[in-house]
Design a protein around this motif. Structure first.
Motif, PDB file in Angstrom:
ATOM      1  N   GLY A  40       4.115  13.733  15.162  1.00 40.16           N
ATOM      2  CA  GLY A  40       4.497  12.731  16.157  1.00 40.16           C
ATOM      3  C   GLY A  40       4.822  13.277  17.534  1.00 40.16           C
ATOM      4  N   GLY A  54       2.554  11.742   7.489  1.00 36.90           N
ATOM      5  CA  GLY A  54       2.381  10.298   7.587  1.00 36.90           C
ATOM      6  C   GLY A  54       3.527   9.486   7.033  1.00 36.90           C
ATOM      7  N   GLN A  55       4.608  10.167   6.675  1.00 32.95           N
ATOM      8  CA  GLN A  55       5.780   9.439   6.185  1.00 32.95           C
ATOM      9  C   GLN A  55       6.966   9.708   7.105  1.00 32.95           C
ATOM     10  N   LEU A  56       7.766   8.692   7.317  1.00 38.44           N
ATOM     11  CA  LEU A  56       9.047   8.887   7.976  1.00 38.44           C
ATOM     12  C   LEU A  56      10.103   8.778   6.877  1.00 38.44           C
ATOM     13  N   LYS A 107       0.847  -1.180   0.000  1.00 47.31           N
ATOM     14  CA  LYS A 107       0.000   0.000   0.000  1.00 47.31           C
ATOM     15  C   LYS A 107       0.887   1.236   0.000  1.00 47.31           C
ATOM     16  N   THR A 123      -0.726  17.050  11.227  1.00 43.20           N
ATOM     17  CA  THR A 123       0.371  16.966  10.252  1.00 43.20           C
ATOM     18  C   THR A 123       1.248  15.734  10.490  1.00 43.20           C
ATOM     19  N   PHE A 124       0.836  14.877  11.414  1.00 41.60           N
ATOM     20  CA  PHE A 124       1.568  13.631  11.693  1.00 41.60           C
ATOM     21  C   PHE A 124       3.000  13.906  12.151  1.00 41.60           C
ATOM     22  N   LEU A 173      -1.187   4.887   1.718  1.00 41.11           N
ATOM     23  CA  LEU A 173      -2.052   4.791   2.879  1.00 41.11           C
ATOM     24  C   LEU A 173      -1.732   5.906   3.866  1.00 41.11           C
ATOM     25  N   GLN A 174      -2.725   6.740   4.164  1.00 37.88           N
ATOM     26  CA  GLN A 174      -2.557   7.774   5.165  1.00 37.88           C
ATOM     27  C   GLN A 174      -3.269   7.277   6.413  1.00 37.88           C
ATOM     28  N   ALA A 175      -2.530   6.623   7.297  1.00 39.45           N
ATOM     29  CA  ALA A 175      -3.148   6.059   8.488  1.00 39.45           C
ATOM     30  C   ALA A 175      -3.557   7.179   9.446  1.00 39.45           C
ATOM     31  N   GLN A 213      -0.916   6.568  19.039  1.00 44.20           N
ATOM     32  CA  GLN A 213      -0.133   5.970  17.960  1.00 44.20           C
ATOM     33  C   GLN A 213      -0.320   6.831  16.720  1.00 44.20           C
ATOM     34  N   VAL A 214       0.768   7.288  16.161  1.00 46.99           N
ATOM     35  CA  VAL A 214       0.704   8.062  14.911  1.00 46.99           C
ATOM     36  C   VAL A 214       1.436   7.245  13.839  1.00 46.99           C
ATOM     37  N   PRO A 215       0.702   6.450  13.073  1.00 51.78           N
ATOM     38  CA  PRO A 215       1.348   5.541  12.122  1.00 51.78           C
ATOM     39  C   PRO A 215       2.044   6.281  10.983  1.00 51.78           C
ATOM     40  N   PHE A 216       3.070   5.660  10.446  1.00 52.86           N
ATOM     41  CA  PHE A 216       3.808   6.266   9.332  1.00 52.86           C
ATOM     42  C   PHE A 216       4.328   5.189   8.393  1.00 52.86           C
ATOM     43  N   VAL A 217       4.614   5.613   7.179  1.00 55.00           N
ATOM     44  CA  VAL A 217       5.247   4.753   6.182  1.00 55.00           C
ATOM     45  C   VAL A 217       6.717   5.159   6.122  1.00 55.00           C
ATOM     46  N   ILE A 218       7.608   4.192   6.002  1.00 55.23           N
ATOM     47  CA  ILE A 218       9.047   4.492   6.001  1.00 55.23           C
ATOM     48  C   ILE A 218       9.551   4.513   4.556  1.00 55.23           C
ATOM     49  N   GLN A 248       5.768  -2.431   4.802  1.00 56.40           N
ATOM     50  CA  GLN A 248       4.504  -2.444   5.524  1.00 56.40           C
ATOM     51  C   GLN A 248       4.047  -1.008   5.704  1.00 56.40           C
ATOM     52  N   ALA A 249       2.757  -0.775   5.495  1.00 58.76           N
ATOM     53  CA  ALA A 249       2.214   0.557   5.735  1.00 58.76           C
ATOM     54  C   ALA A 249       1.794   0.665   7.191  1.00 58.76           C
ATOM     55  N   GLY A 250       1.813   1.893   7.701  1.00 59.58           N
ATOM     56  CA  GLY A 250       1.268   2.139   9.028  1.00 59.58           C
ATOM     57  C   GLY A 250       2.090   1.612  10.175  1.00 59.58           C
ATOM     58  N   TRP A 251       3.412   1.881  10.155  1.00 59.98           N
ATOM     59  CA  TRP A 251       4.249   1.508  11.294  1.00 59.98           C
ATOM     60  C   TRP A 251       3.958   2.431  12.469  1.00 59.98           C
ATOM     61  N   THR A 252       4.021   1.883  13.669  1.00 64.61           N
ATOM     62  CA  THR A 252       3.967   2.718  14.869  1.00 64.61           C
ATOM     63  C   THR A 252       5.215   2.412  15.692  1.00 64.61           C
ATOM     64  N   GLN A 279      13.233  -1.303   5.622  1.00 62.02           N
ATOM     65  CA  GLN A 279      11.862  -0.931   5.269  1.00 62.02           C
ATOM     66  C   GLN A 279      11.841  -0.016   4.051  1.00 62.02           C
ATOM     67  N   ARG A 325       9.809  13.607   9.615  1.00 65.45           N
ATOM     68  CA  ARG A 325       8.428  13.127   9.517  1.00 65.45           C
ATOM     69  C   ARG A 325       7.615  14.131   8.733  1.00 65.45           C
TER      70      ARG A 325
END
Lengths: 73, 221
Positions: free
Chosen positions: A50, B204-206, A2, A47-48, A5-7, A62-67, B167-171, B160, B201
């Motif tokens: 964190g 929503g992206q790191l 995905k 704005t995520f 995805l903006q969690a 929990q502020v999810p993110f994509v790496i 994987q999407a949505g890591w915490t 990653q 950050r």
């Protein structure tokens, strides 16, 4: 996979102690701390960054993110 | 009995001989799990070998304090429970939970032993998979015992971002469970990486900003 995805940030009310530090540190005032428990009434304000997750003493946020690699330069 | 079209579509079984697949068709059982559902608990009696057919499963151990260590994520074609079902102590070595909606093909011990005795291609595939798993666990032990959390986190972020295990949505909690540490430590190191300009950050992206420095930290601490 995905890609876009903006969690959504989540607050676990079973862990939250209601200290409202999250609302105090949010630079966008996205977290409403006026009630007994914090809420995020308008997720679009977030704005995520964190900060709330970093400073929450009970690990309730929990502020999810994509790496990803930074590809802008 | 399972539908005949399942095994040719499964990476573990797809290259096996037709007669091997036919015999497996007769003795495998298909079970479906929903995301978040517990498939088995550590310590419970083990009665079958499981093959992931679709979806993702998390294999993990939990400490008495409730801390979770993720051992691996299983994708289509991966199996679990070979050690307990073939060992003297037939209890589950780890818990398994469905990360997404999941289909698992189950093989009971008696049928497993018969398949190993009668079908060399099946036995070799199991051995090859077991060898890969041993490699993975040896690497994990080495990293947990010899490298700092800072190094392990740098390696995790690079892996990653490179897409080797996307994987999407890591915490921070999830990352801590993969690295064998706690959320606070992950949060502190991420903040230090940000202060050093290594990550950022955004929406929503790191984002990883400096590959060379992160690689150096991953290798040398």
């Amino acid at each position: 996979m995905k890609q876009n995805l903006q969690a959504i940030p989540t607050i676990d009310l079973q862990k939250c102690t209601g200290c409202m530090i999250c609302a105090a540190v949010c630079p966008q005032h996205a977290i409403d701390g006026k009630d007994t428990w914090p809420t995020i009434p308008d997720v679009k304000l977030c704005t995520f960054c964190g900060k709330c997750e970093d400073l929450c003493p009970s690990g309730a946020i929990q502020v999810p993110f994509v790496i990803r690699w930074n590809l802008t330069h | 009995m399972i539908p005949a079209n399942l095994l040719p579509a499964n990476p573990f079984f797809s290259t096996m001989q037709p007669d091997t697949q036919a015999e497996l068709n007769a003795c495998l059982v298909l079970r479906r799990f929903t995301a978040g559902e517990i498939i088995q608990l550590e310590g419970d009696p083990c009665q079958w070998l499981g093959f992931v057919h679709s979806g993702v499963a998390r294999v993990f151990k939990t400490s008495t304090a409730g801390r979770e260590q993720v051992l691996t994520l299983l994708h289509a074609g991966s199996n679990f429970n070979l050690v307990p079902i073939m060992g003297a102590d037939e209890s589950n070595r780890a818990s398994v939970r469905a990360e997404s909606d999941l289909q698992v093909l189950m093989l009971e011990k008696g049928a497993l032993v018969t398949m190993i005795q009668n079908h060399a291609d099946f036995a070799i595939a199991l051995l090859q998979d077991t060898a890969q798993r041993l490699d993975h666990l040896a690497l994990m032990v080495s990293e947990l015992s010899l490298k700092s959390v800072r190094s392990r986190l740098a390696r995790f972020l690079i892996d990653q971002a490179d897409g080797q295990a996307v994987q999407a949505g890591w915490t921070q909690d999830e990352i801590a469970a993969h690295l064998g540490t706690v959320r606070d430590v992950v949060g502190r190191i991420l903040r230090a990486f940000m202060d050093e300009g290594l990550i950022a950050r955004r929406e929503g992206q790191l984002l990883l900003m400096d590959k060379n420095v992160l690689e150096d930290i991953a290798e040398n601490g």
